[in-house]
Each structure stands twice: as C-alpha cells, then as structure tokens.
Enzyme design. Sequence first.
Site, short mmCIF file in Angstrom:
data_model
loop_
_atom_site.label_atom_id
_atom_site.label_comp_id
_atom_site.label_asym_id
_atom_site.label_seq_id
_atom_site.Cartn_x
_atom_site.Cartn_y
_atom_site.Cartn_z
N ARG A 23 57.02 7.94 -26.75
CA ARG A 23 55.70 7.52 -26.22
C ARG A 23 54.72 7.25 -27.35
NH1 ARG A 23 54.35 12.84 -23.20
NH2 ARG A 23 55.29 13.56 -25.18
N GLN A 47 28.40 20.73 -33.74
CA GLN A 47 28.09 19.32 -33.43
C GLN A 47 29.22 18.43 -33.90
OE1 GLN A 47 24.07 17.95 -34.38
NE2 GLN A 47 24.85 15.94 -35.02
N ASP A 48 29.60 17.48 -33.03
CA ASP A 48 30.59 16.46 -33.39
C ASP A 48 29.87 15.13 -33.53
OD1 ASP A 48 33.60 17.43 -31.46
OD2 ASP A 48 32.62 18.29 -33.25
N ASN A 49 30.20 14.40 -34.59
CA ASN A 49 29.62 13.06 -34.79
C ASN A 49 30.73 12.03 -34.87
OD1 ASN A 49 27.04 14.17 -35.01
ND2 ASN A 49 27.15 14.35 -37.24
N HIS A 62 25.67 11.87 -48.75
CA HIS A 62 24.69 12.62 -47.95
C HIS A 62 24.98 14.11 -47.92
CE1 HIS A 62 24.39 8.72 -45.34
NE2 HIS A 62 23.72 8.60 -46.47
N LYS A 72 31.39 20.47 -43.05
CA LYS A 72 31.93 19.42 -42.18
C LYS A 72 33.45 19.41 -42.22
CE LYS A 72 27.98 16.62 -43.59
NZ LYS A 72 27.54 15.64 -44.58
N TYR A 132 33.61 13.59 -37.17
CA TYR A 132 33.50 14.84 -37.93
C TYR A 132 32.72 15.92 -37.18
CZ TYR A 132 29.15 12.54 -39.52
OH TYR A 132 27.94 11.88 -39.60
N ASP A 170 19.97 4.63 -47.72
CA ASP A 170 20.90 5.08 -48.76
C ASP A 170 20.64 4.40 -50.10
OD1 ASP A 170 21.99 6.70 -46.91
OD2 ASP A 170 23.90 5.64 -46.73
C1 LIG Z 1 23.78 12.13 -39.09
C2 LIG Z 1 23.00 11.93 -37.83
C3 LIG Z 1 22.25 10.79 -37.61
N1 LIG Z 1 21.56 10.64 -36.44
C4 LIG Z 1 20.81 9.41 -36.23
C5 LIG Z 1 19.79 9.11 -37.30
C6 LIG Z 1 19.80 7.61 -37.41
O1 LIG Z 1 18.85 7.07 -36.49
C7 LIG Z 1 21.19 7.21 -36.97
C8 LIG Z 1 22.10 6.85 -38.13
O2 LIG Z 1 22.02 7.91 -39.06
P1 LIG Z 1 22.54 7.70 -40.54
O3 LIG Z 1 22.20 6.35 -41.04
O4 LIG Z 1 22.08 8.91 -41.32
O5 LIG Z 1 24.12 7.81 -40.33
P2 LIG Z 1 25.21 7.90 -41.51
O6 LIG Z 1 24.83 7.04 -42.65
O7 LIG Z 1 26.52 7.71 -40.87
O8 LIG Z 1 25.09 9.42 -41.99
C9 LIG Z 1 26.22 10.27 -42.05
O9 LIG Z 1 27.04 9.76 -43.05
C10 LIG Z 1 27.63 10.61 -43.98
C11 LIG Z 1 28.94 10.04 -44.41
C12 LIG Z 1 27.67 12.04 -43.69
O10 LIG Z 1 28.52 12.78 -44.17
C13 LIG Z 1 26.56 12.59 -42.94
O11 LIG Z 1 26.99 13.61 -42.08
C14 LIG Z 1 25.68 11.67 -42.23
O12 LIG Z 1 24.52 11.65 -43.00
O13 LIG Z 1 21.74 8.34 -36.27
C15 LIG Z 1 21.57 11.60 -35.44
O14 LIG Z 1 20.94 11.45 -34.39
N2 LIG Z 1 22.30 12.75 -35.65
C16 LIG Z 1 23.02 12.95 -36.79
O15 LIG Z 1 23.69 14.01 -36.91
#
Ligand SMILES: Cc1cn([C@H]2C[C@H](O)[C@@H](COP(=O)(O)OP(=O)(O)O[C@H]3O[C@H](C)C(=O)[C@H](O)[C@H]3O)O2)c(=O)[nH]c1=O
Length: 181
Positions: A23, A47-49, A62, A72, A132, A170
């Site tokens: 499968r 929290q899971d992202n 970050h 993480k 993550y 960034d």
């Molecule tokens: C991280 C995060 C972001 N947000 C909102 C804030 C912004 O409006 C939007 C995008 O956020 P950001 O541009 O910071 O997302 P990434 O650039 O993917 O940030 C992540 O990327 C790197 C690789 C990491 O390891 C971090 O955990 C995390 O900072 O999501 C949320 O609502 N909750 C959250 O936990």
Amino acid sequence: MKITETSLKGCFVLQPKQFEDERGVFFESYQQKKFENAVGEQINFVQDNISVSKKGVLRGLHLQTGIHAQAKLVQVVHGEVLDVIVDLRKSSTTFGKHYKLKLSSVNKTAVFIPKGMAHGFVTLSDEATFMYKCDAFYNSASESGIIYNDQDLQIDWECPVESPIISEKDIVLPTFKEFFR
Ligand SMILES: Cc1cn([C@H]2C[C@H](O)[C@@H](COP(=O)(O)OP(=O)(O)O[C@H]3O[C@H](C)C(=O)[C@H](O)[C@H]3O)O2)c(=O)[nH]c1=O
C-alpha cells in the site's frame, strides 16, 4: 526510531523505522517516550506549525528569545529542504557553530532543535511542506534571528536559485555580532 546527536550539543537527528508494504509506508513521526529517552529531558510540545514554500524560499534564521524561547521538532512532509541550525548558546561548547542537513518526504528525517538555537531552511524542491512542533507558544515580541548570509557564520545554503526568496522581515535581521551586542 534511530536518534543520534549532531555536532551541536543537544541537537538530535531522528530517523523513524519505516514499515513498507504494497500500500505504501507507515512510520511513527513522533513518540514521546522514545523521544524523551533519547534527548534526555521532558519536552511538552504545545504548538504545531506548517509552512508551504516554493523553490528557493529561505525562511530564517529565526528563534524566539527569553522566556518564550522554543525547542522545535522539525520535519518535511512534502518535497525537500536544506535545514540549518546555529548554536547561539554562549555557554555551549558548540557556540557559533552550525549544522545543516537535507530533510525530505523521502528520508523522513526529523531534527530536534533545543532552545537557544537559530533555525532556518531553504527550499530545494519545487514546493516543500514543512511541519514542526514547538514547546512554547508563538510570541511575536520575542522573535529574533540572524541574517542568513552572515559573514561570521559563512553558511553555504546550497540555494537552488540565483537569489533566495526572503521575507522583508528576514532581510533586515541582525548579523551574528549585532545579535549579541
Ligand atoms: C511562526 C509563527 C508565525 N505566525 C504568523 C506571523 C506572520 O503573520 C505569519 C508568517 O510568519 P513568519 O514569516 O515568521 O513565518 P516563517 O518565516 O515561516 O517563520 C518560521 O520559520 C522558521 C524556519 C522557524 O524556525 C520559525 O519557527 C518561524 O519563525 O504567520 C503565527 O501566527 N504563529 C507562528 O508561530
């Protein structure tokens, strides 16, 4: 699950046992008891992202600082990224060092990144879905990081496109030296 410490103290690579049949495949992406036995501490993920990125997107470096610092557990569920971790813990024997590895839906590898380390990745495949777990909630006021092309860190991101696609947030991150000023 094979869990091995990387060249960064407290940062571990997790390689799940895969069960393949006609499968497809099954694997445990996270198992608390095995995980905590291997990393040697209790971790309460809260929290899971998930983020989805196009080829050449670079997210990072970050971290959240202070009481909102996050450990993480990161993995890729679709596509492939080059994942980069930098030890920013001044008391660590691997302070200022970085470690990088490819994470993909093929190798199914995960990385545990302890608090105090900066994290980022560049997307190598046409699209990558990055998933993550964090042991502290998102706290935008405590977000920080280091510019991806910092001259002291000299990270080779192996970026698959001429210029990485980077957010406005960034591109103005501090350098390694500025971070500690
Ligand atoms: C991280 C995060 C972001 N947000 C909102 C804030 C912004 O409006 C939007 C995008 O956020 P950001 O541009 O910071 O997302 P990434 O650039 O993917 O940030 C992540 O990327 C790197 C690789 C990491 O390891 C971090 O955990 C995390 O900072 O999501 C949320 O609502 N909750 C959250 O936990």
